[in-house]
Scaffold this active site. Structure first.
Site, PDB file in Angstrom:
ATOM      1  N   LYS A   1      -7.302   8.172  -0.452  1.00  0.00           N
ATOM      2  CA  LYS A   1      -8.690   8.528  -0.016  1.00  0.00           C
ATOM      3  C   LYS A   1      -9.109   9.673  -0.369  1.00  0.00           C
ATOM      4  O   LYS A   1      -9.260  10.769   0.286  1.00  0.00           O
ATOM      5  CB  LYS A   1      -8.246   8.720   1.456  1.00  0.00           C
ATOM      6  CG  LYS A   1      -7.901   7.402   2.311  1.00  0.00           C
ATOM      7  CD  LYS A   1      -8.038   7.747   3.904  1.00  0.00           C
ATOM      8  CE  LYS A   1      -7.288   6.678   4.710  1.00  0.00           C
ATOM      9  NZ  LYS A   1      -6.157   6.381   4.408  1.00  0.00           N
TER      10      LYS A   1
ATOM     11  N   ASP B   1      -3.584   4.476  -1.746  1.00  0.00           N
ATOM     12  CA  ASP B   1      -4.541   4.828  -0.596  1.00  0.00           C
ATOM     13  C   ASP B   1      -4.348   6.247  -0.316  1.00  0.00           C
ATOM     14  O   ASP B   1      -3.636   6.769   0.523  1.00  0.00           O
ATOM     15  CB  ASP B   1      -4.189   3.942   0.545  1.00  0.00           C
ATOM     16  CG  ASP B   1      -4.824   4.413   2.016  1.00  0.00           C
ATOM     17  OD1 ASP B   1      -6.162   4.894   1.731  1.00  0.00           O
ATOM     18  OD2 ASP B   1      -4.200   4.125   2.978  1.00  0.00           O
TER      19      ASP B   1
ATOM     20  N   ARG C   1       2.696  -0.851  10.785  1.00  0.00           N
ATOM     21  CA  ARG C   1       3.798  -0.652  11.867  1.00  0.00           C
ATOM     22  C   ARG C   1       4.035  -2.058  12.443  1.00  0.00           C
ATOM     23  O   ARG C   1       5.125  -2.417  12.799  1.00  0.00           O
ATOM     24  CB  ARG C   1       3.367   0.491  12.822  1.00  0.00           C
ATOM     25  CG  ARG C   1       3.600   1.746  12.272  1.00  0.00           C
ATOM     26  CD  ARG C   1       2.956   2.799  13.143  1.00  0.00           C
ATOM     27  NE  ARG C   1       1.588   2.801  12.718  1.00  0.00           N
ATOM     28  CZ  ARG C   1       0.822   3.715  13.416  1.00  0.00           C
ATOM     29  NH1 ARG C   1       1.136   4.811  14.061  1.00  0.00           N
ATOM     30  NH2 ARG C   1      -0.563   3.365  12.941  1.00  0.00           N
TER      31      ARG C   1
ATOM     32  N   LYS D   1       0.957  -1.204   0.059  1.00  0.00           N
ATOM     33  CA  LYS D   1      -0.269   0.056  -0.175  1.00  0.00           C
ATOM     34  C   LYS D   1       1.070   1.167   0.124  1.00  0.00           C
ATOM     35  O   LYS D   1       1.763   1.349   0.885  1.00  0.00           O
ATOM     36  CB  LYS D   1      -0.819  -0.188   1.195  1.00  0.00           C
ATOM     37  CG  LYS D   1      -1.941   1.096   1.251  1.00  0.00           C
ATOM     38  CD  LYS D   1      -2.946   1.050   2.259  1.00  0.00           C
ATOM     39  CE  LYS D   1      -2.298   1.792   3.693  1.00  0.00           C
ATOM     40  NZ  LYS D   1      -2.193   3.125   3.765  1.00  0.00           N
TER      41      LYS D   1
ATOM     42  N   THR E   1     -10.339   4.097  11.028  1.00  0.00           N
ATOM     43  CA  THR E   1     -10.115   3.207  12.295  1.00  0.00           C
ATOM     44  C   THR E   1      -9.347   3.958  13.301  1.00  0.00           C
ATOM     45  O   THR E   1      -9.305   3.466  14.332  1.00  0.00           O
ATOM     46  CB  THR E   1      -9.372   2.016  11.781  1.00  0.00           C
ATOM     47  OG1 THR E   1      -8.185   2.368  11.129  1.00  0.00           O
ATOM     48  CG2 THR E   1     -10.170   1.048  11.100  1.00  0.00           C
TER      49      THR E   1
ATOM     50  N   ASP F   1     -13.231  14.920  -2.472  1.00  0.00           N
ATOM     51  CA  ASP F   1     -13.369  16.422  -3.167  1.00  0.00           C
ATOM     52  C   ASP F   1     -14.719  16.430  -3.918  1.00  0.00           C
ATOM     53  O   ASP F   1     -15.450  15.294  -3.765  1.00  0.00           O
ATOM     54  CB  ASP F   1     -12.246  16.603  -4.033  1.00  0.00           C
ATOM     55  CG  ASP F   1     -11.885  18.109  -4.111  1.00  0.00           C
ATOM     56  OD1 ASP F   1     -12.840  18.935  -4.252  1.00  0.00           O
ATOM     57  OD2 ASP F   1     -10.604  18.447  -3.880  1.00  0.00           O
TER      58      ASP F   1
HETATM   59  O1  C5P Z   1       0.580   1.385  10.945  1.00  0.00           O
HETATM   60  P1  C5P Z   1      -0.926   0.721  10.863  1.00  0.00           P
HETATM   61  O2  C5P Z   1      -0.887  -0.800  10.722  1.00  0.00           O
HETATM   62  O3  C5P Z   1      -1.801   1.463  11.621  1.00  0.00           O
HETATM   63  O4  C5P Z   1      -1.221   1.306   9.272  1.00  0.00           O
HETATM   64  C1  C5P Z   1      -2.372   1.230   8.517  1.00  0.00           C
HETATM   65  C2  C5P Z   1      -2.554   1.798   7.648  1.00  0.00           C
HETATM   66  O5  C5P Z   1      -3.868   1.708   6.982  1.00  0.00           O
HETATM   67  C3  C5P Z   1      -2.256   3.171   7.576  1.00  0.00           C
HETATM   68  O6  C5P Z   1      -1.385   3.275   6.168  1.00  0.00           O
HETATM   69  C4  C5P Z   1      -3.406   4.279   7.309  1.00  0.00           C
HETATM   70  O7  C5P Z   1      -3.212   5.393   6.646  1.00  0.00           O
HETATM   71  C5  C5P Z   1      -4.410   3.163   6.600  1.00  0.00           C
HETATM   72  N1  C5P Z   1      -5.874   3.266   7.000  1.00  0.00           N
HETATM   73  C6  C5P Z   1      -6.412   3.153   8.033  1.00  0.00           C
HETATM   74  N2  C5P Z   1      -7.615   3.412   8.607  1.00  0.00           N
HETATM   75  C7  C5P Z   1      -8.437   3.620   7.446  1.00  0.00           C
HETATM   76  C8  C5P Z   1      -7.960   3.630   5.952  1.00  0.00           C
HETATM   77  C9  C5P Z   1      -6.502   3.421   6.101  1.00  0.00           C
HETATM   78  O8  C5P Z   1      -5.555   2.908   9.089  1.00  0.00           O
HETATM   79  N3  C5P Z   1      -9.810   3.677   7.687  1.00  0.00           N
END
Ligand code: C5P
Length: 241
Positions: free
Chosen positions: A64, A62, A208, A35, A118, A67
């Site tokens: 998002k 990603d 992460r 991603k 989330t 607009d």
């Molecule tokens: O590091 P982590 O596992 O928290 O990364 C989650 C990834 O998913 C991040 O890149 C974040 O931008 C993306 N994301 C998210 N929640 C959403 C959509 C995308 O955490 N609703």
């Protein structure tokens, strides 16, 4: 969902193309997709998408988009031109924006909608005027399906609420995955790999817990193993739940 295809999508949240490519070179397209999000895209530009695709990876772009319909549709067209496997828009852009995005992206590239981030907890969801989180996620997911999108991004804790919307190519993509023993960071509505799959997630976005691990390839392998065990019905979470 069958695991003949990779279900883990590794979030390459890095400040440079070099760091992203260094991580990608330790992983295999057989095990995961990648991603590209806001930080990496702003830092490295569209060329990072080409570079990762040239390594054989499917890329989820990603960004998002949120607009006016015309602007989002045109941005989606450019993402389609880049050949990405999946891209997303914010469902809160509303039905006309979703329809315009759908019209701009031919079938083949998955176009999905972000429901409620989330990172929001219940109090923040109320403060934003979105009411009760589960009901809002369901309404936004229904709007995405109605507009012909290919799925939604939702919390693994909400995937079960959307079970009846799945199918016919409509998929649930869940970030907020935290294997046992890893910190939640800024995420609030999290679940383990096995929990997310049991709840009905089709693809898991994991950042992460993999990228900050001292051995990211091993961390990915643990996630893939947990996912396969869950598919085979022998899944327990790492802490034995
Ligand atoms: O590091 P982590 O596992 O928290 O990364 C989650 C990834 O998913 C991040 O890149 C974040 O931008 C993306 N994301 C998210 N929640 C959403 C959509 C995308 O955490 N609703």
């Amino acid at each position: 969902m069958s695991f003949k295809e990779p279900v883990v999508i590794v979030a390459l949240d890095y400040a440079s193309a070099e760091e992203a490519l260094a991580l990608a070179s330790t992983l295999s397209p057989r095990d995961c997709r990648l991603k590209v999000g806001l930080e990496l895209f702003v830092a490295a530009g569209p060329r990072i998408v080409d570079a990762l695709q040239n390594l054989g990876f499917d890329v989820f772009l990603d960004l998002k988009f949120h607009d006016i319909p015309n602007t989002v549709a045109r941005a989606c067209s450019r993402a389609y031109d880049a050949g990405v496997w999946m891209m997303n828009v914010h469902a809160l852009g509303g039905p006309r924006m979703l329809a315009a995005a759908r019209a701009a992206v031919p079938p083949g590239t998955r176009l999905i909608g972000v429901t409620v981030l989330t990172s929001h907890d219940a109090a923040e969801i109320v403060a934003l005027g979105l009411g009760e989180g589960g009901a809002r996620v369901r309404a936004l997911a229904g709007m995405c399906r109605e507009a012909g999108l290919d799925g939604v991004v939702c919390s693994p804790r909400e995937a079960a609420l959307l079970a009846d919307l799945r199918g016919d190519g409509f998929v649930l993509v869940t970030p907020g995955i935290r294997p046992a023993g890893t910190p939640a960071d800024d995420q609030r509505r999290t679940a383990s790999v096995a929990e997310a799959l049991r709840a009905g997630a089709d693809y898991l976005v994991i950042g992460r817990p993999i990228t900050k691990d001292p051995d990211p390839a091993a961390a990915l392998a643990r996630c893939v193993a947990e996912a396969r065990a869950q598919e085979l019905g022998i899944g327990t979470d790492e802490d034995g739940r």
